[in-house]
Each structure stands twice: as C-alpha cells, then as structure tokens.
Design an enzyme around this catalytic site. Structure first.
Site, PDB file in Angstrom:
ATOM      1  NE  ARG A   3     -11.836   0.522  18.760  1.00 16.93           N
ATOM      2  CZ  ARG A   3     -11.343   1.210  19.807  1.00 16.93           C
ATOM      3  NH1 ARG A   3     -10.073   1.580  19.855  1.00 16.93           N
ATOM      4  NH2 ARG A   3     -12.133   1.522  20.816  1.00 16.93           N
TER       5      ARG A   3
ATOM      6  CE1 TYR B  79      -1.482  -1.685  -4.672  1.00 17.15           C
ATOM      7  CE2 TYR B  79      -2.005  -0.156  -2.911  1.00 17.15           C
ATOM      8  CZ  TYR B  79      -2.379  -1.160  -3.781  1.00 17.15           C
ATOM      9  OH  TYR B  79      -3.668  -1.627  -3.751  1.00 17.15           O
TER      10      TYR B  79
ATOM     11  CG  ASP C  47       4.856  -1.986   0.374  1.00 15.00           C
ATOM     12  OD1 ASP C  47       5.000  -3.224   0.463  1.00 15.00           O
ATOM     13  OD2 ASP C  47       3.796  -1.459  -0.003  1.00 15.00           O
TER      14      ASP C  47
ATOM     15  CE  LYS D 107      -2.452  -6.957  -2.695  1.00 16.78           C
ATOM     16  NZ  LYS D 107      -1.684  -5.731  -2.771  1.00 16.78           N
TER      17      LYS D 107
END
Ligand code: PLP
Length: 388
Positions: free
Chosen positions: A53, A107, A179, A204
């Site tokens: 983690r 987005y 971004d 993506k």
C-alpha cells in the site's frame, strides 16, 4: 548499457530507464512482485516500511523512475487511478480556508470533485479562462493557493496560455498543477515548462491498451513528498499486476503517440473540410484559437479531437452508430479508436447549463484516435458521414 541514461532520446528512455542496482536475477522484464509485505529491515519511518500500500515494491520503484525520467522531473508516484492522483494531490496540498483557481473546461470527474467535495472541507474555488491570463488577475484572492490546468482541455481541446499562467503563479507564490493526460510526456513536459506537479490518468495514453485503471503524479520533490504521505493514508496504491502492465505499455509510448499525432491531424483536416461537419476542435488545425501557442509548446498535438455535425444531436447519434472501427465507449488513448458524446458520459457530472457555457453541447462528438491504419479510419468516418 551506458550510464548516462538521462541524455538519451525519449524512445530509448522508455525501454531502458530502470533504477540503478536492480537486477531481478537478470530477467529482461520486471517480474510481478506478488507480496503485500516484506521482511522488516532496519528501523524506518512509517512511509518507508516495505508494504505494497505504501507504493514501494520494486514494481512501483521501476515505474517511479521511468516516469521521472520521461517527464524530466524530480520524482513520480503511481496511483490506483487518475482520479486518485487528482483527489490525493488536491487533498494533500490544500487545506481549510484555501482557494483554488481552476481552468474553466476540465475532465468531468475532476470537476465533480472540486465543485462537490472540496467545499465540504472549507476549500473554495473559481473558474478562469486559461487562454486569457488576464482573467486570473480578476479571480485571484488573498487565500489563493494553487492553479489547476489541463494541457489540452477535455473535451474542447483548448490549450492554456502556459507562460503567462506560470509567470502569474510565480509572482503570486501559487502552486501550479496540470493534468497532462492528453499530451503525455512525449508531446509536453510540464516540469521543463516550470509547472510544479503533473497528473495523469495512466489508464489512458500512458498505458495505451485499455486494460488497466491507473494514475500518476510527477513533479517537484517538495510537493511529491506530502502527496506521497497522503497517498499512503488514503490508500490509492497501484496493484503490482497493473504496475507490470503499465510498465509494458509505457515502453511503446513514443511510437504510439507519434502515430496518433499523425492520424489525428489527418482526420481533423478531413473532418474540417467535410460538408456535413459544423466545426472541429483540434489544436493542430490552423483554425484552432491556440494553434500557434500549441505549435510552440508541443511536439505533436495528440490523438484527441472533438467536433459537431450540422445535423445536431440526431445526426451525432446516427454517426456514432454508423462508425464501425471506433468503438462507442468513453476513455481515450488506447490502441483502438473510441468515440463518445461527452455530455452523456465523461461530462455527465455537470449541469446542461454549465456544459453549454463552455461549449460541451449535447451533440459534441469526441474521438480518441487509435492505431488502426489511417486510411481505414478515414474510410470508416467518411462512410458514416454519408449515411447520416
Ligand atoms: C480519464 C481521465 C481522468 C480520470 O482518470 P481515471 O483513470 O479514469 O480515474 C482524469 N483526467 C483526464 C483528462 C481523463 O481523461
């Protein structure tokens, strides 16, 4: 291999940028480290205890090194999704009482988080027009802490006026966040341009094969440190299987993006000239409002474009049905072309009124150009346009 790997070209770095001292029994590929925990070494801080983690298995280390090298930044982190990269970064860098300046077309998931969730923590925001840096001045407040941008905005494909936004941020001591999903480190390196933190939906373009959900945060150590600690607490770690696939996808990033740059430009030019098309948004077109800016800043204009047909929503729906090669699905940057109506998918978060204000009309079509043969893609689009 030679030791000066940072001096190599982009395509070489995608294949050969492994951290020094990693051997993996001479395996050519990084094996998947399928272990949640690791034997305790010497006394360490919480964040350096070996535990999956905490994003510190060898699979994570290799990716962090690759992404840092590719964007020519100071450090990088991978996360469980693009939204995890974005929400963790905003929660790590902003506190109660802070104000955030946000580019006006972003987005949908990011828009939802900023407008619906940040206010619950006492963090306020204002949108500004990124192409017009003057609008920053009028929106700036005493408690403004950071500016949030997209390198090519989704889905209107606008390009911020980076140099004036960065100048403004530096003068006013603001953190700059971007971004960089649509441009990728191949077309644009935010750290080189002077931006503090770059964010990616690695789902993506970076991964490129539509088979994992992942994110990345790349930038200056001074910000990546607190973001990393927040990520460890929020738990948005990337599973090591997904790390393996992301590393594999990254190895062909340059090849894929070059082809997408080329095919998307050809398609944008074709659509622009077609009698059934009302308008095309693609920064590679001379008619794009920030074309000259994009030409100076980017290596290529990317594989994403959006457009409207003269026949409105009914034509758009028919067109999307008639297209055979581009699959009707949201997401972007994969080897397969994808087509979607953002008002009903990626931007369904927004009200129709806010969508219309920035140009996301119901009939706007977004195309993510894949790696199919360019002439097949053109023939398919032509055929679909003839049938509406
Ligand atoms: C998809 C996307 C995101 C969100 O990423 P996920 O991996 O789906 O969480 C953020 N920004 C942009 C530009 C995107 O296209």
């Amino acid at each position: 291999m030679s030791n000066n790997k940072t001096a190599m070209h982009f395509d070489t770095k995608t294949i050969h940028s492994k951290p020094e001292g990693m051997d993996f029994s001479k395996a050519v590929n990084t094996p998947i480290f399928q272990s949640s925990t690791y034997e305790y070494g010497e006394k360490a801080e919480y964040d350096s205890i070996k535990y999956a983690r905490l994003n510190n298995t060898p699979n994570h280390d290799v990716l962090h090194h690759m992404l840092t090298t590719l964007e020519e930044a100071e450090s990088a982190l991978v996360t469980s999704s693009g939204m995890s990269a974005i929400s963790t970064t905003l929660l790590a860098l902003l506190s109660q009482g802070d104000h955030l300046l946000v580019q006006s077309c972003i987005y949908g998931g990011t828009y939802g988080f900023i407008t619906q969730d940040l206010p619950r923590f006492g963090i306020t925001f204002d949108f500004f027009d990124a192409a017009n840096a003057e609008s920053l001045k009028s929106k700036m407040k005493k408690n403004t802490k950071a500016i949030y941008l997209e390198s090519i905005s989704n889905p209107m494909m606008r390009v911020p006026n980076f140099s004036s936004v960065i100048d403004f941020a530096k003068k006013n001591n603001l953190i700059t966040l971007i971004d960089n999903t649509y441009t990728t480190p191949y077309n644009f390196k935010p750290a080189v341009a002077g931006i503090d933190v770059s964010l990616h939906s690695a789902t993506k373009q970076l991964n490129g094969h539509s088979d994992i959900i992942a994110g990345a945060i790349i930038g200056k150590n001074q910000y990546l440190k607190p973001i990393g600690k927040m990520l460890n607490k929020l738990g948005g770690c990337l599973d090591t299987h997904a790390c393996y696939l992301l590393e594999r996808g990254l190895k062909t990033l340059g090849l894929r993006v070059r082809q997408q740059n080329q095919s998307a430009l050809t398609i944008a030019e074709f659509l622009k000239e077609h009698s059934a098309v009302l308008g095309v948004n693609y920064p590679g077109l001379k008619s794009h409002p920030e074309h000259d800016l994009a030409k100076k800043l980017f290596v290529g204009f990317g594989g994403m474009l959006s457009f409207r047909l003269k026949g409105g929503i009914s034509a758009a729906e028919k067109f999307v049905k008639n297209v055979k090669l581009a699959l009707h699905a949201p997401s972007s940057g994969g080897v397969e072309s994808l087509i979607t109506l953002p008002a009903f998918t990626t931007h369904a978060f927004m009200t129709a009124e806010s969508r219309n204000e920035i140009g996301i009309t119901d009939d706007l079509i977004r195309l993510s150009v894949g790696l199919e043969d360019e002439s097949d893609l053109l023939a398919d689009l032509k055929n679909a346009l003839e049938k509406i």
